[in-house]
Each structure stands twice: as C-alpha cells, then as structure tokens.
Design a protein around this motif. Structure first.
Motif, mmCIF file in Angstrom:
data_model
loop_
_atom_site.group_PDB
_atom_site.id
_atom_site.type_symbol
_atom_site.label_atom_id
_atom_site.label_comp_id
_atom_site.label_asym_id
_atom_site.label_seq_id
_atom_site.Cartn_x
_atom_site.Cartn_y
_atom_site.Cartn_z
ATOM 1 N N THR A 81 0.559 -1.348 -0.255
ATOM 2 C CA THR A 81 -0.067 0.034 0.137
ATOM 3 C C THR A 81 0.885 1.159 0.106
ATOM 4 O O THR A 81 1.662 1.895 0.720
ATOM 5 C CB THR A 81 -0.848 0.310 0.813
ATOM 6 N N ASP A 82 0.279 1.922 -1.105
ATOM 7 C CA ASP A 82 1.428 3.793 -0.461
ATOM 8 C C ASP A 82 0.835 4.123 0.163
ATOM 9 O O ASP A 82 -0.592 4.355 1.124
ATOM 10 C CB ASP A 82 0.378 4.244 -1.521
ATOM 11 N N MET A 83 2.460 4.727 1.505
ATOM 12 C CA MET A 83 1.863 5.135 2.814
ATOM 13 C C MET A 83 1.337 6.414 2.952
ATOM 14 O O MET A 83 0.148 6.644 3.923
ATOM 15 C CB MET A 83 3.070 4.854 3.335
ATOM 16 N N LYS A 84 1.648 7.542 1.954
ATOM 17 C CA LYS A 84 1.422 8.451 2.430
ATOM 18 C C LYS A 84 -0.161 8.789 2.032
ATOM 19 O O LYS A 84 -1.022 9.302 3.280
ATOM 20 C CB LYS A 84 1.960 9.303 1.851
ATOM 21 N N PRO A 85 -0.953 8.585 1.292
ATOM 22 C CA PRO A 85 -2.041 8.833 0.817
ATOM 23 C C PRO A 85 -3.401 7.679 2.551
ATOM 24 O O PRO A 85 -4.530 8.319 2.986
ATOM 25 C CB PRO A 85 -2.834 8.378 -0.039
ATOM 26 N N TYR A 86 -2.196 6.533 2.259
ATOM 27 C CA TYR A 86 -2.928 5.534 3.935
ATOM 28 C C TYR A 86 -3.238 7.068 4.877
ATOM 29 O O TYR A 86 -3.663 6.076 6.007
ATOM 30 C CB TYR A 86 -2.250 4.008 3.294
ATOM 31 N N LEU A 87 -2.063 6.893 5.418
ATOM 32 C CA LEU A 87 -1.787 7.829 6.793
ATOM 33 C C LEU A 87 -2.946 9.030 6.397
ATOM 34 O O LEU A 87 -3.258 9.491 7.622
ATOM 35 C CB LEU A 87 -0.130 7.964 7.183
ATOM 36 N N GLU A 88 -2.402 9.946 5.863
ATOM 37 C CA GLU A 88 -3.835 11.264 5.582
ATOM 38 C C GLU A 88 -5.168 10.463 5.900
ATOM 39 O O GLU A 88 -5.785 10.980 6.817
ATOM 40 C CB GLU A 88 -3.641 11.075 3.969
ATOM 41 N N LYS A 89 -5.312 9.695 5.252
ATOM 42 C CA LYS A 89 -6.682 9.471 5.833
ATOM 43 C C LYS A 89 -7.318 8.555 6.593
ATOM 44 O O LYS A 89 -8.339 9.136 7.346
ATOM 45 C CB LYS A 89 -7.321 8.294 5.040
ATOM 46 N N LEU A 90 -6.190 7.359 7.430
ATOM 47 C CA LEU A 90 -6.151 6.864 8.736
ATOM 48 C C LEU A 90 -6.278 8.116 9.189
ATOM 49 O O LEU A 90 -6.938 7.920 10.774
ATOM 50 C CB LEU A 90 -5.013 5.712 8.820
ATOM 51 N N SER A 91 -5.613 9.211 9.251
ATOM 52 C CA SER A 91 -5.607 10.111 10.735
ATOM 53 C C SER A 91 -6.627 11.196 10.379
ATOM 54 O O SER A 91 -6.561 11.523 11.956
ATOM 55 C CB SER A 91 -3.840 10.983 10.020
ATOM 56 N N ALA A 92 -7.252 11.014 9.652
ATOM 57 C CA ALA A 92 -8.456 12.290 8.915
ATOM 58 C C ALA A 92 -9.589 10.771 10.134
ATOM 59 O O ALA A 92 -10.822 11.346 10.437
ATOM 60 C CB ALA A 92 -8.984 11.916 7.753
ATOM 61 N N GLU A 93 -9.523 9.946 9.688
ATOM 62 C CA GLU A 93 -10.152 9.208 10.010
ATOM 63 C C GLU A 93 -9.931 9.080 12.201
ATOM 64 O O GLU A 93 -11.183 8.997 12.921
ATOM 65 C CB GLU A 93 -10.246 7.289 10.408
ATOM 66 N N TYR A 94 -8.885 9.452 12.813
ATOM 67 C CA TYR A 94 -8.394 9.590 13.488
ATOM 68 C C TYR A 94 -9.179 10.438 15.000
ATOM 69 O O TYR A 94 -9.714 10.541 15.726
ATOM 70 C CB TYR A 94 -7.182 9.020 14.391
#
Length: 333
Positions: free
Chosen positions: A317-330
């Motif tokens: 998985t491409d981590m930067k967009p993944y982390l952005e989305k996860l952070s928004a969920e958090y």
C-alpha cells in the motif's frame, strides 16, 4: 480450525476481520474479556457484526500452559499475534515472560496438538545489526550480541528462537517482521501513539527514519504465506522507509494540523531522556523516553522488503495517502 492469539489487538483483530465468516472455523484467545469489545467495534465499523458472532472466543493466557489446552483442541493452523511492547527497562521481566516464554508455550502446544502450520508475528526490532552505518537491513542481516539491544528487541529475538526450535522439531513455520504497523481502530495502543502526539500538537522532530506498513498488508501477507508451501522463512514487511519529519507532517496533513517545526538535536534528547529518568523515579511512573529511544530517533538504516515482494509478487500500500486517510479517521474519534 484456526487459532489466533492477540485477537484483541491491531494485527490479530484485523486478521479476524479477514477470516471471520469463512469456511474454516475460527477461534480467538482472549485474556481480558472487556478487550473483546475493541474487536467488536472494529467489525461494526466495517459492517461485519454478523461475522463477528461466528468467532469462538476462548479464555486463556499464553504464559499459562493448562489454559491453552482448550484453545488448541482441534486446531490445524495458528497465527500467533499476541505480544507485549514496552521500552521501559522496568518491564524486562514482563517482556521476557510474555514474548519469549509465551511463544515457547505456543510452539510446544502446536507440536503437542499436531498443528500443521504456525505463523509468528515478530518485528523489524528482531532483525540484525548492519556492520556499516546506513546499510540496508534484510532478513539475512546478522544479529550482533555485542551491540546494545533494548529489552523489547531481545524479547522478540528470543521469541523467534523459540519458533525456530519448533521448526527443528518438525513444525512448519513462517515468521513476519513488520515495521511500525498502522491501521484503523485500537486507538490506545501501538502506532496510535504517533497519531495522538500529532493531535496534541507535536512540535519536535528528529532526523531518523522508520519502516512503516499498513495492517491490511501485514494480515494479507500472513494469510497468503499460510496458504502457500513456504516453510522455515522470515519476511520483512515494510512498505516504506520514511523519515520522522515526513511521517509527522503526513499525519498532521490528514488532521488539518501543523506539523512539527522544532528540530530536536541529539544533545537535546540526551538531556531529555536523563530528565525523564529522574522524573520517573520521583513520580513512580513509567519511562516516556529512554536512552535507547533517544538513540533510535536518529537511526537511518532502511529495511528491505524485496524478499516478500519477490515471493508473493506483492505490491504494498502507498503509505502517505493511507496515513492521511487514517489520520482523518482518527481525528473523528
């Protein structure tokens, strides 16, 4: 029958999410009943409440062999995800008890009950030590016992030794060594500490780097390895080696917050870990920053996942967009 330990944690919970409702019966070991609610919330988030009800939960403790007998009855495959993580030197005995002795118990039961295959979740912390600073770390990098290692590193390395002993005694095994694992849910543990610090307004950063990976990649790879003919192999699971500044900036972007702006030098952290040691003594609390943590904040050795990419033709998985989305969920939590 599939047995999963650590089903109330990030990796084990997401593994249950993938397997529940399938054709193979699923059993999960739990130590504290109230923690099952965390996994139930994960299933509810993904609209799989019905699948959650198919899981057979069994009370047990990996450090207590008699309690494991019911859990292992009729089991053919084991995913051992349970482990404790701490960098406080006062937790040395606990780490050895749970991570090494607990894994030894799991391996012994797997041998006694005729388990067909055993998957152990280790860590990049158990990989070797490069001879030259900045060198790439792979599964073949040798562990140097002359170099200082944290109690957590030693416990994870010791746990792997127990798994290899099981293989020598006839157990089919695969080991995965994930980097810092990010994923939805279980906000009070593991990598969520990074999310929490940014939410609170993390101002400091260092020049070190860390290997990161999505929990979906970790669990997906584990399943494929267990379904494959692979045996007696370990695999580094790092989607990306990212410097701490970029990691914190990416998380901050997902939360619409400002990233860290103050560079924390080695001298600054040297003072900070000593101050933390003194405060922990005076206030009788756990360490928040140890000497080893301060040192690793500046390590830059990258981890190489070529072996698993080649073995499974896998694309992380491409981590930067993944982390952005996860952070928004958090931040919604």
């Amino acid at each position: 029958m599939i047995l999963i330990t650590g089903g109330t944690g990030l990796v084990g919970g997401h593994l249950l999410l993938r397997l529940a409702g399938g054709t193979t019966a699923l059993r999960a070991l739990y130590h504290n009943e109230k923690n099952i609610s965390k996994t139930k919330k994960l299933f509810a988030h993904y609209g799989k409440t019905a699948e959650f009800e198919t899981i057979q939960w069994v009370n047990g403790d990996i450090t207590d062999v008699p309690s494991l007998e019911e859990a292992f009855n009729g089991v053919s495959h084991v995913y051992h995800c349970a482990a404790n993580m701490s960098f406080d030197p006062r937790d040395e005995a606990m780490l050895r008890k749970v991570n090494i002795e607990g894994t030894a118990n799991m391996v012994n039961c797997a041998l006694d009950f005729g388990v067909q295959k055993f998957c152990h979740v280790s860590s990049i912390a158990a990989l070797g030590d490069p001879l030259i600073a900045g060198s790439v770390i792979t599964e073949e990098t040798e562990w140097n016992p002359e170099i200082y290692h944290s109690d957590y590193q030693i416990s994870k390395y010791g746990a792997e030794m127990e798994v290899w002993r099981g293989w020598q005694e006839g157990l089919k095994v695969v080991i995965v060594n994930p980097g810092l694992i990010f994923g939805y849910g279980y906000w009070g543990q593991g990598s969520s500490a990074v999310l929490k610090s940014v939410k609170k307004g993390q101002s400091f950063y260092t020049t070190g780097s860390v290997g990161v990976v999505a929990v979906e990649d970790v669990t997906g790879i584990m399943l494929r390895l267990m379904e494959s003919e692979q045996n007696a192999e370990r695999y580094t699971l790092v989607a990306e080696n990212i410097d701490f500044k970029s990691l914190l900036d990416t998380v901050a972007k997902g939360m619409n917050k400002r990233g860290p702006v103050i560079y924390a030098s080695k001298l600054m952290l040297a003072f900070a870990w000593r101050a933390d040691w003194l405060l922990s003594k005076l206030m009788m609390r756990k360490r928040l920053l140890t000497k080893h943590m301060a040192q690793t904040a500046f390590t830059t050795e990258p981890f190489d996942s070529s072996k698993i990419i080649s073995t499974l033709n896998y694309r992380f998985t491409d981590m930067k967009p993944y982390l952005e989305k996860l952070s928004a969920e958090y931040i919604k939590q």
